[in-house]
Design a protein around this motif. Structure first.
Motif, short mmCIF file in Angstrom:
data_model
loop_
_atom_site.label_atom_id
_atom_site.label_comp_id
_atom_site.label_asym_id
_atom_site.label_seq_id
_atom_site.Cartn_x
_atom_site.Cartn_y
_atom_site.Cartn_z
N PHE A 101 0.86 -1.18 0.00
CA PHE A 101 0.00 0.00 0.00
C PHE A 101 0.90 1.23 0.00
O PHE A 101 1.93 1.25 0.66
N GLY A 102 0.51 2.25 -0.73
CA GLY A 102 1.28 3.49 -0.73
C GLY A 102 2.46 3.43 -1.68
O GLY A 102 2.47 2.68 -2.64
N ASP A 103 3.46 4.25 -1.37
CA ASP A 103 4.64 4.36 -2.22
C ASP A 103 5.82 3.83 -1.44
O ASP A 103 6.04 4.26 -0.30
N PRO A 104 6.60 2.90 -1.94
CA PRO A 104 6.56 2.32 -3.27
C PRO A 104 5.44 1.31 -3.43
O PRO A 104 4.77 0.95 -2.47
N ASP A 105 5.29 0.84 -4.65
CA ASP A 105 4.19 -0.08 -4.98
C ASP A 105 4.53 -1.55 -4.73
O ASP A 105 3.65 -2.34 -4.39
N PHE A 106 5.80 -1.92 -4.90
CA PHE A 106 6.22 -3.31 -4.73
C PHE A 106 7.55 -3.37 -4.00
O PHE A 106 8.36 -2.45 -4.08
N LEU A 107 7.76 -4.48 -3.31
CA LEU A 107 9.04 -4.80 -2.70
C LEU A 107 9.48 -6.14 -3.26
O LEU A 107 8.73 -7.12 -3.21
N LEU A 108 10.69 -6.19 -3.80
CA LEU A 108 11.25 -7.42 -4.35
C LEU A 108 12.46 -7.83 -3.52
O LEU A 108 13.29 -7.00 -3.17
N ARG A 109 12.56 -9.10 -3.23
CA ARG A 109 13.75 -9.66 -2.59
C ARG A 109 14.50 -10.40 -3.68
O ARG A 109 14.00 -11.37 -4.25
N VAL A 110 15.70 -9.92 -3.98
CA VAL A 110 16.47 -10.41 -5.12
C VAL A 110 17.78 -11.00 -4.61
O VAL A 110 18.46 -10.43 -3.76
N ILE A 111 18.14 -12.15 -5.16
CA ILE A 111 19.37 -12.83 -4.77
C ILE A 111 20.26 -12.95 -6.01
O ILE A 111 19.77 -13.05 -7.12
N ALA A 112 21.57 -12.90 -5.76
CA ALA A 112 22.53 -13.00 -6.87
C ALA A 112 23.84 -13.57 -6.35
O ALA A 112 24.04 -13.71 -5.14
N ARG A 113 24.73 -13.86 -7.27
CA ARG A 113 26.04 -14.38 -6.92
C ARG A 113 26.89 -13.29 -6.25
O ARG A 113 27.54 -13.52 -5.25
N ASP A 114 26.87 -12.09 -6.84
CA ASP A 114 27.67 -10.98 -6.33
C ASP A 114 27.11 -9.67 -6.90
O ASP A 114 26.09 -9.68 -7.59
N LEU A 115 27.78 -8.56 -6.61
CA LEU A 115 27.31 -7.26 -7.07
C LEU A 115 27.24 -7.17 -8.59
O LEU A 115 26.27 -6.65 -9.15
N ALA A 116 28.22 -7.70 -9.28
CA ALA A 116 28.21 -7.66 -10.75
C ALA A 116 27.02 -8.44 -11.31
O ALA A 116 26.36 -7.99 -12.26
N ALA A 117 26.73 -9.59 -10.73
CA ALA A 117 25.58 -10.38 -11.19
C ALA A 117 24.28 -9.64 -10.88
O ALA A 117 23.34 -9.66 -11.69
N PHE A 118 24.21 -9.00 -9.72
CA PHE A 118 23.01 -8.22 -9.38
C PHE A 118 22.81 -7.08 -10.37
O PHE A 118 21.70 -6.81 -10.80
N GLN A 119 23.90 -6.42 -10.75
CA GLN A 119 23.79 -5.32 -11.71
C GLN A 119 23.19 -5.81 -13.03
O GLN A 119 22.35 -5.14 -13.63
N LEU A 120 23.60 -6.98 -13.50
CA LEU A 120 23.04 -7.54 -14.73
C LEU A 120 21.55 -7.85 -14.57
O LEU A 120 20.76 -7.56 -15.47
N ILE A 121 21.18 -8.44 -13.44
CA ILE A 121 19.76 -8.72 -13.18
C ILE A 121 18.97 -7.41 -13.15
O ILE A 121 17.90 -7.31 -13.73
N TYR A 122 19.54 -6.42 -12.49
CA TYR A 122 18.90 -5.11 -12.37
C TYR A 122 18.70 -4.47 -13.75
O TYR A 122 17.60 -4.06 -14.10
N ASP A 123 19.79 -4.41 -14.52
CA ASP A 123 19.75 -3.74 -15.82
C ASP A 123 18.94 -4.52 -16.86
O ASP A 123 18.16 -3.92 -17.62
N ASP A 124 19.13 -5.82 -16.91
CA ASP A 124 18.52 -6.63 -17.97
C ASP A 124 17.09 -7.09 -17.67
O ASP A 124 16.34 -7.38 -18.59
N HIS A 125 16.74 -7.19 -16.40
CA HIS A 125 15.44 -7.74 -16.05
C HIS A 125 14.56 -6.76 -15.28
O HIS A 125 13.43 -6.48 -15.68
N LEU A 126 15.07 -6.26 -14.16
CA LEU A 126 14.23 -5.42 -13.30
C LEU A 126 13.88 -4.08 -13.94
O LEU A 126 12.72 -3.67 -13.92
N ALA A 127 14.87 -3.43 -14.51
CA ALA A 127 14.64 -2.12 -15.11
C ALA A 127 13.76 -2.18 -16.36
O ALA A 127 13.20 -1.17 -16.77
N THR A 128 13.62 -3.37 -16.92
CA THR A 128 12.81 -3.51 -18.14
C THR A 128 11.41 -4.05 -17.87
O THR A 128 10.66 -4.30 -18.80
N LEU A 129 11.08 -4.25 -16.59
CA LEU A 129 9.74 -4.75 -16.27
C LEU A 129 8.68 -3.76 -16.70
O LEU A 129 8.88 -2.54 -16.61
N PRO A 130 7.53 -4.24 -17.16
CA PRO A 130 6.48 -3.33 -17.63
C PRO A 130 5.95 -2.44 -16.51
O PRO A 130 5.74 -2.88 -15.39
#
Length: 153
Positions: A101-130
């Motif tokens: 409810f309110g702002d923000p609209d969603f909370l995601l718990r994201v897991i990755a191998r390391d910071l570089a892998a998280f950046q790829l997930i962020y850039d390639d998947h999360l930032a492109t979500l509709p």
């Protein structure tokens, strides 16, 4: 389904060890095997027991990096939310996605191998979500409580 004290005992035992045999479970809750088995099956059919699975150690499997990502949407119409929700559940690194409810609209718990892998997930998947207007991330320093049993009082 109405859950009585014995059902709560069964659920508590299975939360601690989902691999208990019916014989061991019956002994722990002080029932004979047949009634215990019937109760477990009734709890499964009712949905109180949603399933069984192994609890894995993410760090031991090379997934020791975790972030919480807050998502603010461009719009709150049903089509935008449905498109976002359908897309986010397809990303295997998103362990949890909760609408807030309110702002923000969603909370995601994201897991990755390391910071570089998280950046790829962020850039390639999360930032492109509709429907995403803004993403804000915070890194998890330490998990204090996780995968805790439900309180059955």
């Amino acid at each position: 389904m109405r859950v009585d004290a014995i059902d709560r005992q069964i659920l508590a035992e299975l939360q601690q060890d989902g691999r208990l045999s019916v014989t061991d479970l019956a002994e722990r809750v002080q029932l004979s095997v047949s009634p215990c088995h019937r109760r477990v099956r009734a709890l499964e059919r009712s949905g109180a027991i949603a399933g069984y699975r192994a609890y894995l150690d993410s760090a031991a499997l090379g997934l020791g990096f975790e972030a919480l990502v807050f998502v603010t949407m461009t719009a709150a119409d049903r089509a935008t939310l449905d498109a976002f929700e359908s897309a986010v559940v397809e990303i295997p690194y998103v362990l949890e996605a909760q609408r807030l409810f309110g702002d923000p609209d969603f909370l995601l718990r994201v897991i990755a191998r390391d910071l570089a892998a998280f950046q790829l997930i962020y850039d390639d998947h999360l930032a492109t979500l509709p429907g995403v207007q803004r993403l804000t991330s915070t890194l998890v320093m330490k998990t204090v409580a996780e995968n805790r049993p439900l309180p059955l009082d």
